[in-house]
Design an enzyme around this catalytic site. Structure first.
Site, short mmCIF file in Angstrom:
data_model
loop_
_atom_site.label_atom_id
_atom_site.label_comp_id
_atom_site.label_asym_id
_atom_site.label_seq_id
_atom_site.Cartn_x
_atom_site.Cartn_y
_atom_site.Cartn_z
N SER A 276 -4.55 2.44 4.10
CA SER A 276 -2.95 2.66 4.67
C SER A 276 -2.97 1.39 5.66
CB SER A 276 -3.31 4.16 5.39
OG SER A 276 -1.94 4.55 5.30
N LYS A 280 -3.42 -2.69 4.60
CA LYS A 280 -2.60 -3.81 5.14
C LYS A 280 -3.47 -4.99 5.85
CE LYS A 280 1.06 -0.53 6.58
NZ LYS A 280 1.37 0.12 5.56
N TRP A 367 5.37 7.37 -0.52
CA TRP A 367 5.76 6.75 0.93
C TRP A 367 5.34 5.32 0.65
CZ3 TRP A 367 9.52 6.92 4.40
CH2 TRP A 367 9.15 6.19 5.79
N HIS A 417 -2.34 10.83 -0.08
CA HIS A 417 -2.67 9.67 0.83
C HIS A 417 -3.94 9.93 1.38
CE1 HIS A 417 -1.73 6.23 2.84
NE2 HIS A 417 -1.78 6.72 4.05
C1 GTR Z 1 2.32 5.84 8.21
C2 GTR Z 1 3.08 4.53 8.04
C3 GTR Z 1 2.30 3.79 6.62
C4 GTR Z 1 0.74 3.97 6.71
C5 GTR Z 1 0.19 5.14 7.40
C6 GTR Z 1 -1.20 5.03 7.78
O1 GTR Z 1 2.84 6.73 9.24
O2 GTR Z 1 4.28 4.74 7.81
O3 GTR Z 1 2.83 2.58 6.74
O4 GTR Z 1 0.13 2.66 7.19
O5 GTR Z 1 0.95 5.50 8.48
O6 GTR Z 1 -1.85 4.05 8.17
O7 GTR Z 1 -1.83 6.14 7.67
#
Ligand code: GTR
Length: 436
Positions: A276, A280, A367, A417
């Site tokens: 997540s 990045k 998402w 996720h």
């Molecule tokens: C979310 C965000 C994503 C992702 C995620 C995470 O809220 O919008 O870009 O990075 O968090 O890191 O769990």
């Protein structure tokens, strides 16, 4: 307009009121529209990706040498200027201290050490704790996975001997995290995301760090974490000053510095991993530090492996609004303006070429735009091909739970996720092919 309201003329004030309501409904529907997110493939806007293999002066890149000596640094600079920002280059003297060493962790499978890394001469200054697992039966330095955890090192495994993280944490009542401090209740809360036992039994090491050690994940004006080493006083930040993702990537490189002098781990075979926001981060770490031998981005989404120009799921505006501290200030120029970005995720992934890169998605994680993540990897292909690497031939993504592995790897796992044993199975297979 409100001056027109006349309490003594009910008809006129009624009409004015109705007009005001109409205007305000119109504005709120516009606002709502701006906050709507697209999940419909047929509504992806037409877009043109910046040409990976065309230098700023218009010349083409036709060899690995030109890529390395010219194009790669142009792309890296664009990401520093427009996306993640950069940190001052000065060398930091690292000091380490062993906090614990357990020779029989994981039922005797692993040597587990906690090593504190200080980023200054001050023991109370910025520091991070590495949690290092290596197989007890290893006869030579092992390849390893290095990645941040979200919940603190104590959340990775259920063993009270691992120190509770002392760094700032987001409050989470259900995990007993109050006053931004971890408690016993959060021990092992992230264990399902770390297949430590499997990783060790396959002959790899695992090094993990609580990401908040390096930079607390909160918009604090860059006062905390390692930013305090570089930014003194209250001078306004430069548009390209590195945000938290740059700070986290920097921390991973410092961890690698430490591993270079550790005789249990082969620092030339370290895969940088992240999920997540930390996916990045692993992509940016792979881009900025060529010593990472492999890069794994698990469900990294917007600002990670997904093509921003598709404007599918999370958008640049939304990410900069929710998390103003992750990227550099210049990135905000592209809020609701992805089409103007001089880069996209295919270029971020290409910065790790020819090293093996694995991108993973989850089916329900719309998402993060799974297809956009696949396309980011697919469109990075030409950079890998310059080195004779095997990449994917089709822009059609593989079926769910049907991993595709060559010199790059991709899968879309069923489910949501997260990081699961299934994900680790694929990463281990990929690592067996490229780090052994
Ligand atoms: C979310 C965000 C994503 C992702 C995620 C995470 O809220 O919008 O870009 O990075 O968090 O890191 O769990």
């Amino acid at each position: 307009m409100f001056g027109l309201l006349d309490a003594h003329n009910p008809l006129r004030s009624g009409l004015v009121f109705a007009f005001c309501l109409l205007v305000s409904n119109f504005w709120s529907s516009l606002m709502l529209h701006a906050e709507e997110f697209n999940y419909d493939e047929s509504k992806v806007p037409p877009y043109t990706l910046p040409d990976l293999l065309k230098c700023d002066d218009g010349t083409g890149v036709d060899s690995a040498a030109v890529w390395h000596t010219k194009r790669r640094s142009e792309i890296l600079r664009m990401f520093e200027e427009n996306v993640f920002g950069k940190l001052p280059a000065g060398k930091i003297r690292l000091r380490t201290k062993i906090r614990s060493s357990v020779p029989d962790a994981l039922d005797g499978q692993a040597l587990r050490r906690e090593v504190t890394v200080f980023f200054s001469d001050d023991d109370s200054g910025p520091q991070m704790d590495l949690l290092i697992y290596t197989p007890v039966n290893a006869t030579k330095p092992v390849p390893a996975f290095l990645g941040y955890n979200f919940g603190g090192n104590h959340a990775v495994e259920n063993d009270p001997r691992i120190h509770l993280t002392e760094s700032w944490m987001q409050n989470r009542k259900e995990l007993g995290i109050d006053n931004n401090q971890a408690s016993e209740a959060s021990r092992a809360s992230e264990a399902s995301r770390w297949a430590v036992s499997t990783i060790i039994s396959r002959g790899y090491g695992l090094v993990t760090i609580y990401y908040g050690d390096v930079d607390p994940d909160v918009d604090d004006g860059f006062k905390n974490g390692i930013h305090s080493l570089f930014e003194k006083g209250d001078a306004p930040r430069a548009g390209d000053a590195g945000g938290s993702i740059s700070a986290w990537a920097w921390g991973l490189s410092r961890a690698l510095d430490v591993l270079e002098s550790d005789n249990t781990i082969d620092a030339k075979k370290v895969a940088v991993f992240g999920h997540s926001r930390l996916g990045k981060t692993s992509l940016w770490a792979g881009a900025t530090d060529p010593r990472f031998a492999m890069v794994i981005a698990n469900e990294s989404g917007c600002g990670g492996a997904a093509l921003d120009k598709r404007v599918f799921g999370e958008t640049v505006n939304r990410i900069n609004t929710s998390f103003p501290h992750w990227f550099c200030i210049n990135h905000r120029k592209y809020n609701n303006n992805e089409a103007a970005m001089p880069v996209d995720s295919h270029m971020l992934i290409a910065l790790s070429a020819p090293r093996p890169v694995y991108v993973a998605s989850a089916e329900e994680d719309t998402w993060a735009d799974p297809y956009g993540e696949y396309l980011g990897l697919y469109h990075a292909g030409p950079a890998f091909r310059l080195f004779g690497k095997k990449v994917f031939e089709s822009d059609k993504m593989p079926e769910v739970d049907s991993p595709l592995q060559a010199d790059v790897g991709y899968h879309m796992r069923s489910g949501k996720h997260d990081v699961t044993d299934y994900d680790w199975e694929q990463y281990l297979k990929f690592a067996d092919a490229h780090l052994r």
